[in-house]
Design a protein around this motif. Structure first.
Motif, PDB file in Angstrom:
ATOM      1  N   GLY A  18     -10.379   9.656  62.925  1.00 25.61           N
ATOM      2  CA  GLY A  18      -9.234  10.057  63.397  1.00 25.61           C
ATOM      3  C   GLY A  18      -8.136  10.886  62.728  1.00 25.61           C
ATOM      4  N   GLY A  19      -8.833  10.553  61.464  1.00 23.85           N
ATOM      5  CA  GLY A  19      -7.156  10.970  60.765  1.00 23.85           C
ATOM      6  C   GLY A  19      -5.493  10.544  60.801  1.00 23.85           C
ATOM      7  N   ILE A  20      -4.692  10.744  60.776  1.00 23.42           N
ATOM      8  CA  ILE A  20      -3.610   9.929  60.905  1.00 23.42           C
ATOM      9  C   ILE A  20      -2.364  10.598  62.008  1.00 23.42           C
ATOM     10  CG2 ILE A  20      -0.825   9.610  59.389  1.00 23.42           C
ATOM     11  CD1 ILE A  20      -2.577  10.529  56.883  1.00 23.42           C
ATOM     12  N   ASP A  21      -2.750   9.322  62.976  1.00 19.80           N
ATOM     13  CA  ASP A  21      -2.064  10.415  64.401  1.00 19.80           C
ATOM     14  C   ASP A  21      -3.045  11.730  64.577  1.00 19.80           C
ATOM     15  OD1 ASP A  21      -0.692   7.702  63.867  1.00 19.80           O
ATOM     16  OD2 ASP A  21       0.667   8.787  64.025  1.00 19.80           O
ATOM     17  N   GLY A  22      -3.851  11.891  64.483  1.00 18.68           N
ATOM     18  CA  GLY A  22      -5.055  12.675  64.553  1.00 18.68           C
ATOM     19  C   GLY A  22      -4.641  14.120  64.227  1.00 18.68           C
ATOM     20  N   ARG A  23      -4.144  14.070  62.973  1.00 17.62           N
ATOM     21  CA  ARG A  23      -3.882  14.899  62.081  1.00 17.62           C
ATOM     22  C   ARG A  23      -5.080  14.301  61.092  1.00 17.62           C
ATOM     23  NH1 ARG A  23       2.372  16.121  60.923  1.00 17.62           N
ATOM     24  NH2 ARG A  23       1.371  18.207  59.406  1.00 17.62           N
ATOM     25  N   MET A  24      -6.009  15.576  59.952  1.00 12.16           N
ATOM     26  CA  MET A  24      -6.562  15.125  59.252  1.00 12.16           C
ATOM     27  C   MET A  24      -5.520  15.467  57.926  1.00 12.16           C
ATOM     28  SD  MET A  24      -9.251  15.209  60.204  1.00 12.16           S
ATOM     29  CE  MET A  24      -8.722  13.766  61.998  1.00 12.16           C
ATOM     30  N   LEU A  25      -5.856  14.436  56.599  1.00  9.32           N
ATOM     31  CA  LEU A  25      -5.393  14.370  54.795  1.00  9.32           C
ATOM     32  C   LEU A  25      -6.219  15.121  54.731  1.00  9.32           C
ATOM     33  CD1 LEU A  25      -3.598  13.151  53.891  1.00  9.32           C
ATOM     34  CD2 LEU A  25      -4.952  11.552  53.099  1.00  9.32           C
ATOM     35  N   GLU A  26      -5.696  16.708  53.373  1.00  3.80           N
ATOM     36  CA  GLU A  26      -6.117  16.978  52.486  1.00  3.80           C
ATOM     37  C   GLU A  26      -5.236  16.597  51.456  1.00  3.80           C
ATOM     38  OE1 GLU A  26      -6.458  21.640  51.546  1.00  3.80           O
ATOM     39  OE2 GLU A  26      -6.853  20.837  54.069  1.00  3.80           O
ATOM     40  N   LEU A  27      -6.076  16.408  50.389  1.00  3.45           N
ATOM     41  CA  LEU A  27      -6.090  16.590  48.785  1.00  3.45           C
ATOM     42  C   LEU A  27      -6.435  16.930  48.134  1.00  3.45           C
ATOM     43  CD1 LEU A  27      -7.766  12.520  47.731  1.00  3.45           C
ATOM     44  CD2 LEU A  27      -5.694  13.144  49.237  1.00  3.45           C
ATOM     45  N   VAL A  28      -5.266  18.285  47.605  1.00  8.31           N
ATOM     46  CA  VAL A  28      -4.979  19.671  46.433  1.00  8.31           C
ATOM     47  C   VAL A  28      -5.110  18.422  45.016  1.00  8.31           C
ATOM     48  CG1 VAL A  28      -4.245  21.330  45.908  1.00  8.31           C
ATOM     49  CG2 VAL A  28      -3.860  20.566  48.366  1.00  8.31           C
ATOM     50  N   VAL A  29      -6.536  19.009  44.629  1.00  7.67           N
ATOM     51  CA  VAL A  29      -6.635  18.262  43.661  1.00  7.67           C
ATOM     52  C   VAL A  29      -6.020  19.344  42.299  1.00  7.67           C
ATOM     53  CG1 VAL A  29      -8.173  17.050  41.777  1.00  7.67           C
ATOM     54  CG2 VAL A  29      -8.190  16.914  44.052  1.00  7.67           C
ATOM     55  N   GLU A  30      -5.803  18.609  40.703  1.00  9.00           N
ATOM     56  CA  GLU A  30      -5.618  19.151  39.886  1.00  9.00           C
ATOM     57  C   GLU A  30      -6.590  18.358  38.515  1.00  9.00           C
ATOM     58  OE1 GLU A  30      -5.288  23.261  39.437  1.00  9.00           O
ATOM     59  OE2 GLU A  30      -5.030  23.134  41.513  1.00  9.00           O
ATOM     60  N   ASP A  31      -6.788  19.079  37.403  1.00  5.41           N
ATOM     61  CA  ASP A  31      -6.878  18.111  36.640  1.00  5.41           C
ATOM     62  C   ASP A  31      -5.762  18.599  34.950  1.00  5.41           C
ATOM     63  OD1 ASP A  31      -8.472  17.430  34.465  1.00  5.41           O
ATOM     64  OD2 ASP A  31      -9.882  18.723  34.510  1.00  5.41           O
ATOM     65  N   SER A  32      -5.208  16.977  35.051  1.00  5.12           N
ATOM     66  CA  SER A  32      -4.326  16.535  34.494  1.00  5.12           C
ATOM     67  C   SER A  32      -4.885  16.285  32.889  1.00  5.12           C
ATOM     68  CB  SER A  32      -3.327  15.348  34.618  1.00  5.12           C
ATOM     69  OG  SER A  32      -4.527  14.050  34.781  1.00  5.12           O
ATOM     70  N   LYS A  33      -6.627  16.208  32.850  1.00  5.74           N
ATOM     71  CA  LYS A  33      -6.886  16.033  31.215  1.00  5.74           C
ATOM     72  C   LYS A  33      -6.654  15.361  30.173  1.00  5.74           C
ATOM     73  CE  LYS A  33      -7.217  21.508  31.873  1.00  5.74           C
ATOM     74  NZ  LYS A  33      -7.641  22.195  31.182  1.00  5.74           N
ATOM     75  N   CYS A  34      -5.647  13.862  30.953  1.00  5.30           N
ATOM     76  CA  CYS A  34      -5.283  13.215  29.651  1.00  5.30           C
ATOM     77  C   CYS A  34      -4.498  13.576  28.626  1.00  5.30           C
ATOM     78  CB  CYS A  34      -6.468  12.443  29.367  1.00  5.30           C
ATOM     79  SG  CYS A  34      -6.307  10.132  29.318  1.00  5.30           S
ATOM     80  N   SER A  35      -3.847  14.307  28.979  1.00  6.21           N
ATOM     81  CA  SER A  35      -2.066  15.207  28.325  1.00  6.21           C
ATOM     82  C   SER A  35      -1.079  15.503  29.279  1.00  6.21           C
ATOM     83  CB  SER A  35      -3.377  16.386  27.996  1.00  6.21           C
ATOM     84  OG  SER A  35      -2.639  17.463  27.243  1.00  6.21           O
ATOM     85  N   ALA A  36       0.324  15.010  27.772  1.00  3.05           N
ATOM     86  CA  ALA A  36       0.898  15.325  29.219  1.00  3.05           C
ATOM     87  C   ALA A  36       1.556  17.233  29.607  1.00  3.05           C
ATOM     88  CB  ALA A  36       2.211  15.203  27.840  1.00  3.05           C
ATOM     89  N   GLN A  37       0.591  17.634  27.995  1.00  4.53           N
ATOM     90  CA  GLN A  37       1.663  18.911  28.668  1.00  4.53           C
ATOM     91  C   GLN A  37      -0.104  19.881  30.253  1.00  4.53           C
ATOM     92  OE1 GLN A  37       3.691  21.596  27.474  1.00  4.53           O
ATOM     93  NE2 GLN A  37       2.593  22.824  29.114  1.00  4.53           N
ATOM     94  N   ASP A  38      -0.798  19.275  30.165  1.00  2.67           N
ATOM     95  CA  ASP A  38      -1.690  19.378  30.523  1.00  2.67           C
ATOM     96  C   ASP A  38      -1.309  19.311  32.339  1.00  2.67           C
ATOM     97  OD1 ASP A  38      -4.242  21.454  29.835  1.00  2.67           O
ATOM     98  OD2 ASP A  38      -4.413  19.488  28.362  1.00  2.67           O
ATOM     99  N   ALA A  39      -0.512  17.082  32.347  1.00  6.98           N
ATOM    100  CA  ALA A  39      -0.395  17.324  33.260  1.00  6.98           C
ATOM    101  C   ALA A  39       1.323  18.045  34.830  1.00  6.98           C
ATOM    102  CB  ALA A  39       0.186  15.612  32.892  1.00  6.98           C
ATOM    103  N   ILE A  40       1.691  19.038  33.144  1.00  5.66           N
ATOM    104  CA  ILE A  40       3.005  19.893  33.307  1.00  5.66           C
ATOM    105  C   ILE A  40       1.973  20.683  33.739  1.00  5.66           C
ATOM    106  CG2 ILE A  40       4.623  21.039  32.207  1.00  5.66           C
ATOM    107  CD1 ILE A  40       5.000  18.515  30.668  1.00  5.66           C
TER     108      ILE A  40
END
Length: 394
Positions: A70-92
């Motif tokens: 049922g989500g969070i009090d009726g609202r769904m949760l959405e994850l927006v995913v990015e690849d940080s590549k185990c690297s400081a610059q890629d994480a930035i």
């Protein structure tokens, strides 16, 4: 009712039109039912790929469970995913995309300590919550007021490692360390405790993350005739290869490591060469029903498991995030989310009744000493090792 002009019709009808539009768009006076959105940064590629992928899959599983209920009090949760590549610059780069383009104020990640340390100053300056389940370098404790983690600091890894080495009779140690923030932190804290106990490091080697053949470094270490070899890798691939090549070169002494050295991929690469290796790692409690449920559900859905602690940590982070969103009711309220984390006490896949201190460090969880089993005794249920008993140093 009669109206004297079209102007009066427009003036009186406008509020009604606004209400009709709000209903048509799916909102009402009670609030917004659009999904809550939070960012995710994991090492989907790079040196941390094996645990970054398992962490991302665990987060997706947690999100799906929340939404199915049922989500969070009726609202769904959405994850927006990015690849940080185990690297400081890629994480930035990933952070800038999530914050500047996607508007995220809450980000779960990153997988690797170097990536976390690289992006933490930006998050702190911007007032964006950065909540990691995997990064363990001790310096993260000082990264700021918006920085949290469920991963246990490598300070504990180092203390336990140094004490176990000394209790096992090791006096002269050789070390091989990947040149990353995580691996360097493991080595630094482990050596500090070992030397505090009276031990000596008689040989040390470092290697870059692109190294695939370690025989030259290992030959130098073996020639120093150490009582034991300590490994601090960033990737499971290098961990397994180092163990395998050390045995191929004729090294017969004990080998010590940390979480990455006992990952499924590392043990598969090392094969029988890893038998007897000791590691200081965080291991899910076999008596914790929630931990076993999460692991069983993950195995059923994805048909594999590696690094079960990382898996459980990532899973718990999403569940904790959902609880904080229930409290704040706003995925843009980073301050409210931060305050929720400071005040929360949680029981989940990692253990019961853990919390966060004033530095955002997890409190109430600890690591264990494990010993790798022979290949014939390794199973999906025991993850290839046995947890040693209370006779080990605390």
């Amino acid at each position: 009712m009669r109206f004297s002009s079209w102007k009066s019709i427009f003036t009186i009808g406008l509020p009604v039109m606004v209400i009709l539009l709000a209903v048509a768009c799916g909102t009402d006076e009670e609030g917004d039912d659009s999904p809550y959105q939070i960012g995710v940064m994991e090492s989907l590629t790079g040196a941390g790929e094996t645990y970054g992928q398992v962490a991302n899959n665990a987060k997706q599983m947690a999100m799906d469970e929340i939404n199915a209920a049922g989500g969070i009090d009726g609202r769904m949760l959405e994850l927006v995913v990015e690849d940080s590549k185990c690297s400081a610059q890629d994480a930035i780069n990933a952070y800038n995309k999530l914050t500047d383009v996607d508007g995220m104020k809450i980000i779960l990640g990153t997988s690797c300590s170097g990536a976390m340390l690289g992006v933490a100053p930006l998050a702190e300056a911007d007032g964006v919550v950065l909540f990691s389940g995997l990064a363990s370098n001790p310096d993260i404790a000082n990264a700021g007021d918006y920085i949290f983690r469920t991963q246990i600091s490598d300070i504990e890894v180092g203390i336990r490692t140094g004490d176990v080495l000394w209790a096992d009779g090791v006096q002269a140690l050789a070390t091989i360390t990947e040149e990353t923030d995580y691996a360097a932190g493991v080595r630094r804290t482990s050596v500090a405790q070992f030397e505090k106990n009276g031990g000596r490091v008689i040989a040390e080697e470092r290697y870059g993350s692109d190294t695939t053949d370690f025989r030259s470094q290992l030959t130098k270490l073996i020639d120093a005739n150490p009582d034991a070899l300590h490994i601090a890798p960033q990737s499971e691939f290098s961990a397994g290869t180092i163990v395998k090549q050390a045995r191929e070169l004729g090294y017969e002494g004990p080998i010590y490591g940390e979480t990455i050295t006992v990952g499924t991929t590392a043990l598969n690469i090392a094969g029988d060469a890893a038998t007897g290796l000791k590691a200081i790692t965080a291991a899910p409690d076999p008596n914790n029903a929630k931990a076993q449920e999460v692991l069983a559900n993950f195995r059923k859905r994805f048909n594999y498991i590696t690094l079960p602690w990382h898996l459980g940590s990532a899973y718990d982070d999403v569940q904790i995030a959902a609880e904080c969103l229930r409290q704040t009711k706003d995925d843009q309220d980073a301050d409210g989310f931060r305050d929720c984390l400071y005040g929360i006490t949680w029981s989940g896949a990692l253990g019961d009744n853990y919390s966060f201190d004033e530095d955002g460090e997890v409190v109430g969880l600890s690591r264990a000493v494990v010993e790798v089993l022979p290949p014939a005794q390794r199973t999906e249920e025991n993850f290839g090792y046995r947890v040693l008993g209370d006779d080990q140093p605390e």
